[in-house]
Design a protein around this motif. Structure first.
Motif, PDB file in Angstrom:
ATOM      1  N   UNK A  70      40.300 -33.046  58.997  1.00  0.00           N
ATOM      2  CA  UNK A  70      39.664 -34.556  59.000  1.00  0.00           C
ATOM      3  C   UNK A  70      38.316 -34.643  58.175  1.00  0.00           C
ATOM      4  N   UNK A  71      38.477 -35.435  57.052  1.00  0.00           N
ATOM      5  CA  UNK A  71      37.238 -35.494  56.386  1.00  0.00           C
ATOM      6  C   UNK A  71      36.251 -36.574  57.399  1.00  0.00           C
ATOM      7  N   UNK A  72      34.862 -36.495  57.075  1.00  0.00           N
ATOM      8  CA  UNK A  72      34.032 -37.226  57.808  1.00  0.00           C
ATOM      9  C   UNK A  72      32.683 -37.250  57.402  1.00  0.00           C
ATOM     10  N   UNK A  73      31.637 -37.868  57.612  1.00  0.00           N
ATOM     11  CA  UNK A  73      30.380 -37.870  57.115  1.00  0.00           C
ATOM     12  C   UNK A  73      29.391 -37.126  57.877  1.00  0.00           C
ATOM     13  N   UNK A  74      29.755 -36.864  59.359  1.00  0.00           N
ATOM     14  CA  UNK A  74      28.756 -36.227  60.116  1.00  0.00           C
ATOM     15  C   UNK A  74      28.782 -34.897  59.884  1.00  0.00           C
ATOM     16  N   UNK A  75      27.917 -34.017  60.093  1.00  0.00           N
ATOM     17  CA  UNK A  75      27.726 -32.594  59.989  1.00  0.00           C
ATOM     18  C   UNK A  75      27.609 -32.379  58.405  1.00  0.00           C
ATOM     19  N   UNK A  76      26.575 -33.439  57.651  1.00  0.00           N
ATOM     20  CA  UNK A  76      26.474 -33.167  56.160  1.00  0.00           C
ATOM     21  C   UNK A  76      27.932 -33.395  55.440  1.00  0.00           C
ATOM     22  N   UNK A  77      28.704 -34.026  56.043  1.00  0.00           N
ATOM     23  CA  UNK A  77      30.005 -34.227  55.351  1.00  0.00           C
ATOM     24  C   UNK A  77      31.202 -33.077  55.223  1.00  0.00           C
TER      25      UNK A  77
ATOM     26  N   UNK B  33      34.256 -31.366  56.699  1.00  0.00           N
ATOM     27  CA  UNK B  33      35.345 -31.682  57.420  1.00  0.00           C
ATOM     28  C   UNK B  33      35.432 -31.067  58.733  1.00  0.00           C
ATOM     29  N   UNK B  34      36.362 -31.480  59.682  1.00  0.00           N
ATOM     30  CA  UNK B  34      36.520 -31.061  60.877  1.00  0.00           C
ATOM     31  C   UNK B  34      38.078 -30.709  61.046  1.00  0.00           C
TER      32      UNK B  34
ATOM     33  N   UNK C 202      36.040 -26.795  56.742  1.00  0.00           N
ATOM     34  CA  UNK C 202      35.709 -27.107  58.009  1.00  0.00           C
ATOM     35  C   UNK C 202      34.619 -26.198  58.555  1.00  0.00           C
ATOM     36  N   UNK C 203      33.453 -27.098  59.084  1.00  0.00           N
ATOM     37  CA  UNK C 203      32.383 -26.113  59.938  1.00  0.00           C
ATOM     38  C   UNK C 203      32.771 -26.281  61.314  1.00  0.00           C
ATOM     39  N   UNK C 204      33.523 -27.215  61.803  1.00  0.00           N
ATOM     40  CA  UNK C 204      33.903 -27.341  63.348  1.00  0.00           C
ATOM     41  C   UNK C 204      35.311 -27.357  63.567  1.00  0.00           C
TER      42      UNK C 204
END
Lengths: 156, 156
Positions: free
Chosen positions: B78-85, B87-88, B122-124
């Motif tokens: 899942x791409x997203x802006x949080x955590x410096x952009x 993906x999760x 991903x970082x999460x």
């Protein structure tokens, strides 16, 4: 201070990225995770391009009567086999600007997401709230969510 | 009974849908939600087509040495802006066939998902487990997950 009736929900555009990241950073957990610099690190814009091109993702902002971005929410529509093949909606990154809280903007955003998830055929909407966010949990319970699951995370 | 070393993780295909749905239905929560009929309701196959065409979704199965499907897992990037952009990764619908549990197949599936999420930047990685599934929570803690969030759900 804009009245809630003047707030509109619209799809986020590239020019909103700065305002969204500022809201993401403006709370205890987010401040440690984001990088507020001028110009903003390019990773944020690259992430925006990825999500903006993803047909299953809607990043929306709440905009007040003067055009200022005062809230945001990301909804992912996730196809899957379980629950007889019903898609699920995942709500993430709900934020309201600090000076605009307690005025129903978060509720407008979440109600938008519930209506959109329903329109896309979802039978379930899910979200994670950090254990420390008791206010958020009360807010979502008021909107009909149940704290039915443990949200588990692993950071690399 | 296949040894764990003979289990391979591979992308699910349309012919696996029946075996996957049988595993989804074979537990207390799932049995009330799924419809096991012959032929299987077409909704399942339509959902398979949707997820199979989604570049951000990987539905995989664990296959034993004799070709039988003995486990499944869905990973969404899942791409997203949080955590410096960053993906999760969202892990969903992890199941192992009843007669093959406690043999490391679930761990193989989750380790596959963690490696894939990492490879995708991903970082999460996050997942929901129902409050009633204490065994699942212990399993995920052993693999490094923290019960950091409340997983909230709303069913239509």
């Amino acid at each position: 201070m804009a009245a809630i009736s003047q707030v509109t929900i619209r799809r986020a555009c590239r020019d909103d990225v700065g305002a969204i990241v500022a809201m993401l950073a403006d709370e205890p957990l987010g401040s440690a995770r984001e990088r507020i610099e001028d110009p903003l690190p390019p990773d944020y814009f690259q992430a925006f391009e990825r999500l903006d091109h993803d047909p299953n993702i809607r990043l929306v902002v709440a905009q007040d009567g003067e055009g200022a971005v005062v809230g945001c929410l990301q909804l992912c529509i996730l196809p899957g086999l379980s629950s007889q093949g019903a898609s699920r909606g995942l709500i993430e990154d709900v934020r309201v600007a600090a000076q605009c809280r307690s005025r129903g903007i978060g509720e407008r955003l979440v109600q938008w997401a519930l209506a959109e998830a329903r329109a896309q055929g979802c039978r379930l909407v899910e979200l994670f709230t950090h254990h420390s966010r008791g206010d958020a949990q009360r807010f979502y319970k008021r909107l009909g969510f149940q704290p039915s699951h443990v949200g588990m995370t692993l950071r690399f």
